[in-house]
Design an enzyme around this catalytic site. Structure first.
Site, PDB file in Angstrom:
ATOM      1  N   ASP A 296       1.145  -1.289  -0.158  1.00  0.00           N
ATOM      2  CA  ASP A 296       0.102   0.024  -0.126  1.00  0.00           C
ATOM      3  C   ASP A 296       1.251   0.621  -0.002  1.00  0.00           C
ATOM      4  O   ASP A 296       2.116   1.148  -0.050  1.00  0.00           O
ATOM      5  CB  ASP A 296      -0.938  -0.004   0.899  1.00  0.00           C
ATOM      6  CG  ASP A 296      -1.802   0.966   1.119  1.00  0.00           C
ATOM      7  OD1 ASP A 296      -1.890   2.131   0.374  1.00  0.00           O
ATOM      8  OD2 ASP A 296      -3.045   0.610   1.334  1.00  0.00           O
TER       9      ASP A 296
HETATM   10  C1  NOJ Z   1      -3.860   3.787   0.027  1.00  0.00           C
HETATM   11  C2  NOJ Z   1      -5.008   3.071  -0.107  1.00  0.00           C
HETATM   12  O1  NOJ Z   1      -5.158   2.239   1.573  1.00  0.00           O
HETATM   13  C3  NOJ Z   1      -5.234   1.965  -1.006  1.00  0.00           C
HETATM   14  O2  NOJ Z   1      -6.190   1.433  -1.041  1.00  0.00           O
HETATM   15  C4  NOJ Z   1      -5.115   2.723  -2.376  1.00  0.00           C
HETATM   16  O3  NOJ Z   1      -5.262   1.374  -3.153  1.00  0.00           O
HETATM   17  C5  NOJ Z   1      -3.822   3.111  -2.130  1.00  0.00           C
HETATM   18  N1  NOJ Z   1      -3.228   3.882  -1.624  1.00  0.00           N
HETATM   19  C6  NOJ Z   1      -3.569   4.220  -3.767  1.00  0.00           C
HETATM   20  O4  NOJ Z   1      -4.063   4.962  -3.760  1.00  0.00           O
END
Ligand code: NOJ
Length: 739
Positions: A296
């Site tokens: 993430d």
């Molecule tokens: C943080 C989020 O937790 C995740 O779900 C997302 O896909 C990523 N950022 C990318 O935007």
């Protein structure tokens, strides 16, 4: 721009040589195997890998962002994005930007490896569909597949290859804002939806036009964030991990999901993004996943915050060796992996494995053959009729009628309707969280939808009453006046779109006091009140529920806005949604969910002394405008061998006045087992149309290995002989499983 910078200048290190492919040792060949579309993918991967330098390999396991970052939760950017990068988060909707960047990667780098363009297509790209939590209340996975396929088509035409969806984190705490993004509290249902979404995004083959690679996220346990606080730790025992949090992922992997995203949370002390057990032993070794795991946003660096790495280098080392293949946005892999490999701390085989996984997906997607997106006119690719039709169908089926006293709905006799509330004319908030490139102007507001629906049948009077929050009660009097002049009140309350989603944690899950007060005021007009709720999480309705004659949960329906609701209010649409998540009476009851384990004492012991221990609305709750009568469950036999299957049936008749779609949910319980099992567990569900006066037969083929077993702490499947129960609504039958 933050201070992070690329560690070295790639143009110098890698050189630019477009026409001939060089091997890592410097020799050249004219027609490299990896460029031969007819060669098998694995041979192409091997061939390409053989030619790559250490630095080129490392670049494949990094992801930076490209375009204007419009996501407030994703702070920071990498200063310069090299064309040798493995993947970008593509913050744009114009294929031209993609193609320009891709051209550099394909035509101006030594090996010409195409870039993978990822984006958060969570519930639509421009055609925003209902939030996933709403979709799960439709109990229609086939429709989820169709909706995801449309989102994939629209996003791919804008240049996206890869969506960070579906989010399949089972969650039991509605304070956690991300419940909006998932499919509810049940692991089986979440797994079914996971597979449905993967099928929709990826289609039959990743290389087909309009397919996106899917990403199961957030692997794993994020939904167990303590007290609903975002980004925090979780406490998950191994049996709970195996039986509650992992099953949806296994279902998604079995459905062929190309990628997974590691989660932010730690699991009982080990952050998921540094968990060898989860990413390597479970995912890659046990389940045989051949795609890759992306972190993430910043999750590698966050290992420092989480107290398991002293600095970026150690964070990269731990994450990468644990099995985390691609680093989203930290640039820690790029900075540190070359040296970590040179020093022997990261084995070259591990790097090769990660790169192989990334390349495999790129080959399977056909990116080497078709690296560019066809630049179609915008109006030909966005908000297309089929996408809108499916979005509307999904929104209709995801509406849950929670209460309907004295059959106040549908509004067949009302000649004057008072439409009140801060969401009655709203557009933006109906889009919900994570709406990619959705625009408020695309949304059909509730007032417009009602005017169209009731044209010539009823007059609509309007008063806003109050804002979404704040203390301004000056509009209350007008709202009460309007209510007095009408036959019925439709009161539209709920959450702003940013009140749920990532980083949207609430200590209270009640609506702001001003909204609750508006209901209390309007009720004084003495007219039936239909409470329409648009929100991204289960709410505490304890003060509102007694005042409402009917409650219609429309969630955040996306671009079709008020149209499906208007259909329900008029009776054109017979509601068929059922809750996929429990509505607690208050925060005090959290966590509360249906598939709890049995308590040590029965009856009234151990219950709250000051409040009910029952939730306000249970998992599966939802009313219809017709009535269904359930027959007894028919069992072909009362004793089943472990190796056999049996098909059980239940007949459901529609005894009411309207056609309707009824979902039958089959639960299993195992009252005596080595490990205490949940009081009941969903194992199968099916939704069917039953015409008024007709009957339908619902069947469930019980496969003991699949439906009656559980996993122990080591993840072994345990299937125990003994008595089991099958349950559908209030019908229950017993049968015995023998060796
Ligand atoms: C943080 C989020 O937790 C995740 O779900 C997302 O896909 C990523 N950022 C990318 O935007």
């Amino acid at each position: 721009m933050d201070s992070r910078r690329l560690g070295f200048v790639l143009g110098v290190v890698l050189g630019l040589c477009p026409s001939v492919a060089m091997q890592a040792d410097g020799s050249e060949d004219e027609k490299p195997l990896y460029k031969d579309a007819t060669a098998p993918v694995e041979r192409r991967v091997d061939d390409l890998l053989r030619r790559m330098t250490l630095e080129e390999k490392v670049m494949q396991v990094n992801q930076y962002s490209l375009g204007r970052n419009n996501n407030e939760n994703n702070a920071g950017a990498v200063a310069r994005v090299p064309a040798e990068i493995g993947s970008v988060i593509y913050y744009d909707q114009d294929p031209a930007l993609r193609n320009d960047f891709q051209r550099k990667a394909v035509e101006q780098t030594r090996l010409g490896i195409p870039v993978l363009f990822g984006h958060d297509v969570i519930h639509g790209f421009r055609t925003i569909t209902p939030i996933p939590l709403a979709q799960s209340c439709s109990w229609n996975p086939e429709l989820v597949t169709q909706v995801c396929a449309q989102s994939a088509l629209e996003a791919s035409r804008a240049g996206v290859d890869w969506t960070f969806s579906p989010m399949i984190d089972v969650a039991h705490d509605p304070r956690w804002g991300r419940v909006a993004e998932g499919y509810g509290e049940d692991p089986y249902a979440t797994g079914v939806y996971a597979a449905a979404a993967v099928r929709g995004y990826q289609g039959d083959t990743l290389s087909a036009e309009g397919s996106l690679a899917a990403c199961l996220k957030h692997f794993v346990g994020y939904g167990a964030s303590e007290a609903g606080r975002d980004y925090v730790y979780t406490e998950i025992s191994r049996p709970t991990m195996w039986n509650l949090y992992l099953p949806p992922y296994e279902a998604g992997v079995r459905a062929g999901a190309a990628t997974l995203m590691s989660s932010f949370n730690d699991v009982s002390g080990t952050p998921s993004s540094a968990s060898h057990f989860l990413m390597t032993e479970v995912l890659k070794e046990r389940w045989g996943h051949r795609g890759f795991v992306v972190s993430d946003w910043d999750a590698v660096r966050q290992l420092i915050n989480q107290g398991v790495a002293a600095d970026g280098r150690e964070a990269a080392l731990k994450a990468f060796n644990a099995g985390l293949d691609m680093d989203m946005m930290d640039d820690l892999y790029q900075r540190h992996l070359p040296d970590l490999v040179n020093k022997g701390l990261v084995p070259m085989e591990r790097l090769d494995d990660a790169v192989r996984r990334v390349l495999r997906i790129k080959f399977e997607m056909g990116l080497f053959e078709n690296p560019y997106t066809k630049e179609m006119k915008r109006e030909k690719r966005i908000l297309q009729p089929e996408g809108l039709r499916l979005a509307e169908q999904m929104a209709e089926q995801s509406i849950v009628l929670l209460k309907n006293e004295n059959a106040v709905l549908p509004l067949e006799r009302a000649s004057t309707i008072a439409l009140i509330g801060p969401l009655a004319k709203d557009t933006e908030n109906l889009l919900g969280s994570w709406f990619a490139y959705g625009e408020a102007k695309d949304v059909c507001p509730i007032d417009r939808a009602l005017s169209q629906e009731f044209e010539g049948r009823a007059d609509i009077l309007y008063a806003q009453g109050c804002g979404m929050e704040g203390d301004d009660r000056s509009g209350f009097a007008e709202a009460v006046g309007v209510a007095r002049r009408a036959d019925v009140v439709v009161l539209c309350l709920g959450e702003k779109r940013r009140w749920s989603g990532e980083n949207a944690v609430w200590g209270s899950i009640s609506l702001p006091e001003i909204q609750e007060d508006l209901l209390a005021e309007v009720k004084k007009a003495g007219k039936p009140v239909v409470l329409v709720l648009s929100n991204g999480r289960p709410l505490d309705l304890s003060r509102m529920e007694p005042l409402a004659d009917a409650i219609v949960e429309i969630w955040q329906p996306g671009v079709v806005g008020g149209k499906p609701l208007a259909g329900v209010l008029s009776g054109r649409v017979n509601p068929s949604g059922r809750l996929s998540v429990t509505f607690p009476r208050s925060v005090a009851q959290i966590p509360i969910y249906y598939n709890r384990r049995p308590a040590a004492r029965k009856g009234t012991q151990g219950r709250y002394l000051d409040m009910s221990s029952e939730p306000l609305y249970e998992f599966g709750a939802g009313l219809s405008f017709t009535t269904y009568d359930y027959g007894e469950i028919s069992l072909p036999k009362e004793t089943l061998r472990k190796g056999e299957e049996m098909t059980v049936e239940v007949r459901v008749s529609n005894s009411g006045p309207r056609d309707g779609m009824e979902t039958v949910m089959w639960f299993v319980s195992d009252p005596v087992a080595t490990l205490s099992r949940p009081v009941k567990e969903l194992k199968h569900f099916e939704k069917k149309l039953i015409k008024a006066g007709e009957e339908a037969v619902y069947r469930f083929t019980v496969n003991p290995q699949r439906d009656l077993s559980y996993r122990d702490a080591e993840g072994n499947l345990v299937l125990e002989a003994g008595d089991y129960y099958l349950q559908v609504k209030d019908k229950r039958v017993k049968f015995t499983l023998i060796d």
